[in-house]
Design a protein around this motif. Structure first.
Motif, PDB file in Angstrom:
ATOM      1  N   VAL A 136       4.183  -4.238 -19.088  1.00 42.46           N
ATOM      2  CA  VAL A 136       3.194  -3.226 -19.339  1.00 42.46           C
ATOM      3  C   VAL A 136       2.336  -2.616 -18.482  1.00 42.46           C
ATOM      4  O   VAL A 136       2.141  -1.560 -18.370  1.00 42.46           O
TER       5      VAL A 136
ATOM      6  N   ALA B 189       8.158  -5.455  -2.864  1.00 46.60           N
ATOM      7  CA  ALA B 189       7.093  -4.668  -2.226  1.00 46.60           C
ATOM      8  C   ALA B 189       7.909  -3.727  -1.248  1.00 46.60           C
ATOM      9  O   ALA B 189       9.107  -4.199  -0.848  1.00 46.60           O
TER      10      ALA B 189
ATOM     11  N   MET C 286       0.828  -1.337   0.199  1.00 48.84           N
ATOM     12  CA  MET C 286       0.148  -0.123   0.023  1.00 48.84           C
ATOM     13  C   MET C 286       0.763   1.300  -0.009  1.00 48.84           C
ATOM     14  O   MET C 286       1.902   1.210   0.829  1.00 48.84           O
ATOM     15  N   GLY C 287       0.730   2.175  -0.875  1.00 52.29           N
ATOM     16  CA  GLY C 287       1.521   3.228  -0.800  1.00 52.29           C
ATOM     17  C   GLY C 287       1.258   3.991   0.442  1.00 52.29           C
ATOM     18  O   GLY C 287       0.232   4.286   0.961  1.00 52.29           O
TER      19      GLY C 287
ATOM     20  N   GLY D 251      -2.277  -5.668 -10.575  1.00 48.39           N
ATOM     21  CA  GLY D 251      -2.218  -4.528  -9.208  1.00 48.39           C
ATOM     22  C   GLY D 251      -3.694  -4.180  -9.105  1.00 48.39           C
ATOM     23  O   GLY D 251      -4.593  -5.277  -9.198  1.00 48.39           O
ATOM     24  N   LEU D 252      -3.830  -3.160  -8.094  1.00 49.78           N
ATOM     25  CA  LEU D 252      -5.061  -2.884  -7.570  1.00 49.78           C
ATOM     26  C   LEU D 252      -5.960  -2.147  -8.596  1.00 49.78           C
ATOM     27  O   LEU D 252      -6.806  -1.333  -7.943  1.00 49.78           O
ATOM     28  N   THR D 253      -5.796  -2.618  -9.731  1.00 48.59           N
ATOM     29  CA  THR D 253      -6.732  -1.725 -10.871  1.00 48.59           C
ATOM     30  C   THR D 253      -8.091  -2.619 -10.997  1.00 48.59           C
ATOM     31  O   THR D 253      -9.009  -2.078 -11.573  1.00 48.59           O
TER      32      THR D 253
HETATM   33  C1  LIG Z   1       1.122  -2.878  -8.088  1.00 48.25           C
HETATM   34  C2  LIG Z   1       0.386  -1.954  -6.692  1.00 48.25           C
HETATM   35  C3  LIG Z   1      -0.609  -2.890  -6.195  1.00 48.25           C
HETATM   36  C4  LIG Z   1       1.658  -1.903  -5.704  1.00 48.25           C
HETATM   37  O1  LIG Z   1       1.358  -1.127  -4.746  1.00 48.25           O
HETATM   38  P1  LIG Z   1       1.931   0.241  -3.919  1.00 48.25           P
HETATM   39  O2  LIG Z   1       1.254   0.541  -2.773  1.00 48.25           O
HETATM   40  O3  LIG Z   1       2.359   0.840  -4.995  1.00 48.25           O
HETATM   41  O4  LIG Z   1       3.321  -0.668  -3.467  1.00 48.25           O
HETATM   42  P2  LIG Z   1       4.310  -1.834  -3.203  1.00 48.25           P
HETATM   43  O5  LIG Z   1       5.509  -1.156  -2.440  1.00 48.25           O
HETATM   44  O6  LIG Z   1       3.318  -2.781  -2.284  1.00 48.25           O
HETATM   45  O7  LIG Z   1       4.543  -2.599  -4.487  1.00 48.25           O
HETATM   46  C5  LIG Z   1       5.307  -1.825  -5.470  1.00 48.25           C
HETATM   47  C6  LIG Z   1       5.934  -2.588  -6.377  1.00 48.25           C
HETATM   48  O8  LIG Z   1       4.877  -3.223  -6.978  1.00 48.25           O
HETATM   49  C7  LIG Z   1       5.302  -3.876  -8.164  1.00 48.25           C
HETATM   50  N1  LIG Z   1       4.369  -3.558  -9.294  1.00 48.25           N
HETATM   51  C8  LIG Z   1       3.971  -2.476 -10.085  1.00 48.25           C
HETATM   52  N2  LIG Z   1       2.716  -2.784 -10.856  1.00 48.25           N
HETATM   53  C9  LIG Z   1       2.693  -4.197 -10.683  1.00 48.25           C
HETATM   54  C10 LIG Z   1       1.555  -4.882 -11.334  1.00 48.25           C
HETATM   55  N3  LIG Z   1       0.896  -4.272 -12.118  1.00 48.25           N
HETATM   56  N4  LIG Z   1       1.745  -6.356 -10.907  1.00 48.25           N
HETATM   57  C11 LIG Z   1       2.702  -6.691 -10.164  1.00 48.25           C
HETATM   58  N5  LIG Z   1       3.521  -5.994  -9.399  1.00 48.25           N
HETATM   59  C12 LIG Z   1       3.483  -4.784  -9.687  1.00 48.25           C
HETATM   60  C13 LIG Z   1       6.694  -2.798  -8.710  1.00 48.25           C
HETATM   61  O9  LIG Z   1       7.692  -3.847  -8.706  1.00 48.25           O
HETATM   62  C14 LIG Z   1       6.657  -1.902  -7.389  1.00 48.25           C
HETATM   63  O10 LIG Z   1       7.867  -1.933  -7.009  1.00 48.25           O
HETATM   64  P3  LIG Z   1       8.984  -0.929  -7.903  1.00 48.25           P
HETATM   65  O11 LIG Z   1       8.464   0.182  -8.453  1.00 48.25           O
HETATM   66  O12 LIG Z   1      10.410  -0.718  -6.875  1.00 48.25           O
HETATM   67  O13 LIG Z   1       9.600  -1.894  -8.974  1.00 48.25           O
HETATM   68  C15 LIG Z   1      -0.193  -0.625  -7.086  1.00 48.25           C
HETATM   69  O14 LIG Z   1       1.076   0.243  -7.683  1.00 48.25           O
HETATM   70  C16 LIG Z   1      -1.071  -0.678  -8.478  1.00 48.25           C
HETATM   71  O15 LIG Z   1      -2.177  -0.992  -8.217  1.00 48.25           O
HETATM   72  N6  LIG Z   1      -0.641  -0.612  -9.478  1.00 48.25           N
HETATM   73  C17 LIG Z   1      -1.727  -0.906 -10.636  1.00 48.25           C
HETATM   74  C18 LIG Z   1      -0.932  -1.092 -12.167  1.00 48.25           C
HETATM   75  C19 LIG Z   1      -1.034   0.155 -12.738  1.00 48.25           C
HETATM   76  O16 LIG Z   1      -1.559   1.274 -12.557  1.00 48.25           O
HETATM   77  N7  LIG Z   1      -0.182   0.364 -13.873  1.00 48.25           N
HETATM   78  C20 LIG Z   1       0.122   1.404 -14.708  1.00 48.25           C
HETATM   79  C21 LIG Z   1       0.145   0.994 -16.034  1.00 48.25           C
HETATM   80  S1  LIG Z   1      -1.125   0.439 -16.636  1.00 48.25           S
END
Ligand SMILES: CC(C)(COP(=O)(O)OP(=O)(O)OC[C@H]1O[C@@H](n2cnc3c(N)ncnc32)[C@H](O)[C@@H]1OP(=O)(O)O)[C@@H](O)C(=O)NCCC(=O)NCCS
Length: 258
Positions: free
Chosen positions: A102, A121, A1-2, A196-198
């Motif tokens: 992507v 994470a 979680m951010g 991710g959480l989309t």
């Molecule tokens: C993935 C997600 C749940 C991570 O949650 P967070 O609260 O930002 O942070 P966390 O510390 O738990 O995790 C971060 C890591 O998740 C990873 N991550 C990012 N997008 C991811 C995805 N779609 N699937 C799996 N892992 C992912 C990355 O490695 C990131 O760390 P890094 O930037 O240092 O490499 C959140 O960023 C999210 O929902 N992203 C949605 C994907 C998105 O919006 N993509 C944009 C392009 S379509």
């Protein structure tokens, strides 16, 4: 979680969890394999721990991070990947780089055969990384457990389903561990799914939790193929590992003791 206002790897928070790379001994009906769990705190970064490993797109992502604490967490994650890869026997000469898929997920690229996959994470200045054989569909999430972050606790409660809420004690202090556990289980699944959480939160609903003292496991109503296992590193973080339902961690007691 951010998070805003990260604790930036306060040693009191990160404890000794970052000392080692932990080997998960995994088993499926088809055979045994290993995954590597490593932790690095932002606090422990040294000036020369810069963006080693980062490919062009990953470096671009790093350069776009504005929050200095987020930048340190990112670097701690890359250092944790390096630590895990070294433990697995890869070296600098293998020229492995982290790229981004992507949807933002981390992707290892290099010329060596049998490159593993990685999940990353961070929480409150501590980065956790899981490196595992390609194709094993695993991911992790890490959450600091803070009973004083009322807005966070409210935010987590707001995405839980009626059944999940029913399982949580009404007393907010007492419920902090199960709440953060639930959140990290959902986020770990969302990462294993690579979206991710989309996706809508109700799709990430958990079910049938089983508590084994220092670790717990849960299944997912809409993704029966997966389960998540949660341990509490340093007793102040919730670390969830999402994996295929039939993958067993044979040394879970060891991992739960981190
Ligand atoms: C993935 C997600 C749940 C991570 O949650 P967070 O609260 O930002 O942070 P966390 O510390 O738990 O995790 C971060 C890591 O998740 C990873 N991550 C990012 N997008 C991811 C995805 N779609 N699937 C799996 N892992 C992912 C990355 O490695 C990131 O760390 P890094 O930037 O240092 O490499 C959140 O960023 C999210 O929902 N992203 C949605 C994907 C998105 O919006 N993509 C944009 C392009 S379509």
């Amino acid at each position: 979680m951010g998070e805003n206002g990260s604790d930036n790897g306060d040693p009191a928070m990160t404890g000794n969890v970052e000392k080692d790379v932990y080997i998960l001994r995994l088993e499926r009906d088809t055979g045994c394999f290993e995954a590597f769990l490593s932790f690095v705190s932002a606090q422990s970064l040294k000036p020369d721990d810069l963006t080693h490993l980062t490919g062009k797109d990953d470096n671009k992502h790093y350069n776009e991070l504005i929050n200095p604490e987020k930048r340190k967490e990112f670097l701690a994650g890359r250092k944790a990947i390096k630590k895990a890869l070294e433990t697995m026997g890869f070296s600098d000469s293998d020229d492995i780089e982290v790229h981004r898929g992507v949807f933002g997920y981390p992707l290892l690229k290099g010329l060596v055969k049998d490159l593993p996959e990685v999940s990353v994470a961070h929480s409150s200045g501590l980065a956790a990384v899981l490196v595992f054989p390609a194709g094993q569909q695993m991911a992790l999430d890490l959450e600091i457990i803070r009973v004083d972050r009322v807005s966070r606790i409210k935010a987590i409660r707001s995405v839980l389903t009626v059944d999940e809420l029913r399982r949580i004690d009404d007393d907010q202090d007492m419920a902090a561990i199960p709440l953060y556990t639930l959140w990290s289980q959902k986020e770990a699944l969302s990462k294993a799914l690579k979206c991710g959480l989309t996706i809508p939160f109700p799709l990430l609903e958990t079910m049938d939790p089983v508590y084994h003292g220092d670790w717990s496991e849960v299944h997912f109503r809409n993704f029966f193929q997966y389960r998540a296992i949660t341990v509490l590193p340093g007793r102040n973080y919730a670390l969830s590992l999402a994996m295929p339902r039939k993958t067993r961690i044979n040394n879970i007691k060891e991992i739960a003791a981190i």
